[in-house]
Design a protein around this motif. Structure first.
Motif, mmCIF file in Angstrom:
data_model
loop_
_atom_site.group_PDB
_atom_site.id
_atom_site.type_symbol
_atom_site.label_atom_id
_atom_site.label_comp_id
_atom_site.label_asym_id
_atom_site.label_seq_id
_atom_site.Cartn_x
_atom_site.Cartn_y
_atom_site.Cartn_z
ATOM 1 N N ASP A 1 -28.149 26.471 -8.963
ATOM 2 C CA ASP A 1 -26.986 27.239 -8.494
ATOM 3 C C ASP A 1 -27.413 27.884 -7.184
ATOM 4 O O ASP A 1 -28.371 28.657 -7.157
ATOM 5 C CB ASP A 1 -26.628 28.310 -9.531
ATOM 6 C CG ASP A 1 -25.360 29.079 -9.156
ATOM 7 O OD1 ASP A 1 -24.922 29.007 -7.990
ATOM 8 O OD2 ASP A 1 -24.817 29.764 -10.036
ATOM 9 N N GLN B 1 -25.770 29.992 -4.938
ATOM 10 C CA GLN B 1 -25.306 31.346 -4.636
ATOM 11 C C GLN B 1 -25.025 31.535 -3.143
ATOM 12 O O GLN B 1 -25.232 30.652 -2.344
ATOM 13 C CB GLN B 1 -26.278 32.418 -5.130
ATOM 14 C CG GLN B 1 -26.620 32.310 -6.596
ATOM 15 C CD GLN B 1 -25.495 32.714 -7.523
ATOM 16 O OE1 GLN B 1 -24.324 32.750 -7.140
ATOM 17 N NE2 GLN B 1 -25.821 32.989 -8.760
ATOM 18 N N ASN C 1 -20.299 27.333 -6.633
ATOM 19 C CA ASN C 1 -18.869 27.648 -6.790
ATOM 20 C C ASN C 1 -18.112 26.993 -5.631
ATOM 21 O O ASN C 1 -18.708 26.349 -4.762
ATOM 22 C CB ASN C 1 -18.621 29.160 -6.925
ATOM 23 C CG ASN C 1 -18.880 29.938 -5.641
ATOM 24 O OD1 ASN C 1 -18.921 29.371 -4.549
ATOM 25 N ND2 ASN C 1 -19.060 31.239 -5.773
ATOM 26 N N GLU D 1 -19.117 27.970 -2.072
ATOM 27 C CA GLU D 1 -20.455 27.519 -1.687
ATOM 28 C C GLU D 1 -20.499 26.022 -1.383
ATOM 29 O O GLU D 1 -21.123 25.604 -0.400
ATOM 30 C CB GLU D 1 -21.450 27.868 -2.812
ATOM 31 C CG GLU D 1 -21.657 29.374 -2.952
ATOM 32 C CD GLU D 1 -22.027 29.842 -4.357
ATOM 33 O OE1 GLU D 1 -22.109 31.069 -4.562
ATOM 34 O OE2 GLU D 1 -22.203 29.003 -5.257
ATOM 35 N N LYS E 1 -17.705 25.729 -9.941
ATOM 36 C CA LYS E 1 -17.081 26.877 -10.613
ATOM 37 C C LYS E 1 -15.953 27.405 -9.733
ATOM 38 O O LYS E 1 -16.141 27.594 -8.531
ATOM 39 C CB LYS E 1 -18.129 27.959 -10.867
ATOM 40 C CG LYS E 1 -19.101 27.557 -11.978
ATOM 41 C CD LYS E 1 -20.351 28.387 -11.965
ATOM 42 C CE LYS E 1 -21.241 27.955 -10.825
ATOM 43 N NZ LYS E 1 -22.475 28.741 -10.735
ATOM 44 N N GLY F 1 -20.375 33.649 -12.856
ATOM 45 C CA GLY F 1 -20.967 32.349 -12.540
ATOM 46 C C GLY F 1 -22.319 32.154 -13.214
ATOM 47 O O GLY F 1 -22.650 31.059 -13.672
HETATM 48 MG MG LIG Z 1 -22.316 32.270 -8.378
#
Ligand SMILES: [Mg+2]
Ligand SMILES: Nc1ncnc2c1ncn2[C@@H]1O[C@H](COP(=O)(O)OP(=O)(O)O)[C@@H](O)[C@H]1O
Length: 316
Positions: free
Chosen positions: A167, A169, A193, A196, A223, A255
């Motif tokens: 992930d 971020q 997400n 991103e 996400k 998340g």
């Molecule tokens: Mg996140």
């Protein structure tokens, strides 16, 4: 025999929350806050704590200073049943801290990254990684050395025989430097997400962003907040709407809690569609209590919340 189900690799810091401050701080002046909390911060820590609550054996590799805040981080993770024996104490750097000034509905954050910016590929012990069935790397832009070494780190994880999720971020520098061709072939499940994945690819829709990275990626999970999540596999795409929470307390860590549910199901050998359902559900459960870990005090508490608020069995 592997002794770790999930090895979380990422950032560790403490959050200092100053609440109910008398006015917005001004240079050259001093004001009071009526309320203060010092607590474990960081996205990777929320992921690790919540995954451990869901059942898997979770260990953490991250860097702290040799100081009181480092002790707080260590003890908080231990309380959540995360194995802290592989935490690394930096030479000559302090544990990272985020000061959060809450004023009305607004906040101002200042982060001192400290030790978290130093951890790189040279700090990762292949013998530890070899003990893990699965590795989850997160917050790649927040950690300066880890970001520089990322292509080497993902190759190391695969050499050690673990499956890998990531992930990314947010990128505070907003340069979004991420070499998809060098990194994604080694990542089994890529979990950004929507903001991103678009930023990394420079595309203005999730569909276009997925198309751009598909040649390099295996499974992609995007996400999408209240819209739920998109699962992309070699077999096709599945958009799963969120199990919507109408009474959101806050979405801090949603998340990370999604990742915790998805990855916990993944290491238990569940189908990718079931991993997605459980991720959506644990992301939603996250929003029923304050902060990133408030809803994850025990497995029973998560099961109860899933049933009560969303009418679903957790199924882990
Ligand atoms: Mg996140
Ligand atoms: N209001 C909500 N109701 C139900 N589920 C939610 C809500 N907000 C987020 N989620 C779930 O949590 C997941 C992660 O939240 P999201 O905001 O997309 O991630 P991030 O925190 O990384 O930005 C979403 O994919 C969704 O499944």
């Amino acid at each position: 025999m592997k002794t770790i189900d999930i090895l979380a690799v990422g950032e560790l810091n403490v959050d200092l929350l100053l609440n109910r401050i008398a006015g917005f701080p001004e240079v050259g002046k001093e004001i009071f806050a009526q309320d203060m909390t010092l607590t474990l911060g960081s996205s990777t820590a929320i992921f690790a704590a919540n995954a451990a609550t869901l059942g898997p054996r979770v260990a953490f590799v991250g860097m702290i200073g040799r100081d009181g805040f480092g002790e707080l981080v260590r003890n908080s993770l231990r309380e959540r049943k995360v194995d802290v024996s592989c935490l690394i104490e930096a030479e000559g750097a302090a544990t990272g801290l985020t000061a959060i000034l809450n004023y009305g509905n607004d906040r101002a954050n200042v982060t001192y990254p400290g030790a978290m910016s130093l951890m790189g590929v040279k700090d990762l012990d292949p013998a530890v990684i070899a003990q893990a069935q699965h590795v989850h790397i997160s917050s790649v832009f927040l950690q300066e050395q880890l970001h520089k070494d990322l292509a080497g780190i993902v190759r190391l994880v695969k050499r050690c025989g673990a499956t890998l999720s990531m992930d990314v971020q947010f990128d505070p520098a907003e340069t979004w430097e991420f070499d998809c061709a060098a990194i994604l072939p080694y990542v089994d499940v890529f979990m950004p997400n929507e903001q991103e994945i678009m930023a990394i690819t420079g595309k203005d829709s999730v569909d276009a962003a997925v198309e751009a990275i598909l040649p390099h990626a295996h499974v992609i999970v995007v996400k999408m907040g209240t819209k739920g999540s998109l699962l992309v596999t070699p077999e096709g795409r599945k958009q799963l709407p969120a199990t919507l929470n109408e009474n959101v307390v806050d979405a801090i860590g949603a998340g990370d809690s999604y990742d915790a549910g998805f990855v916990s199901a993944f290491v238990r050998g569940k189908s990718l569609e079931e991993c997605q359902r459980i991720g959506n559900l644990t992301g939603a459960v996250n929003t029923t209590a304050a902060g990133g870990t408030g809803a994850f005090t025990s497995l029973e508490a998560v099961e109860k919340a899933a049933l009560k608020h969303f009418g679903q069995k957790l199924g882990l």
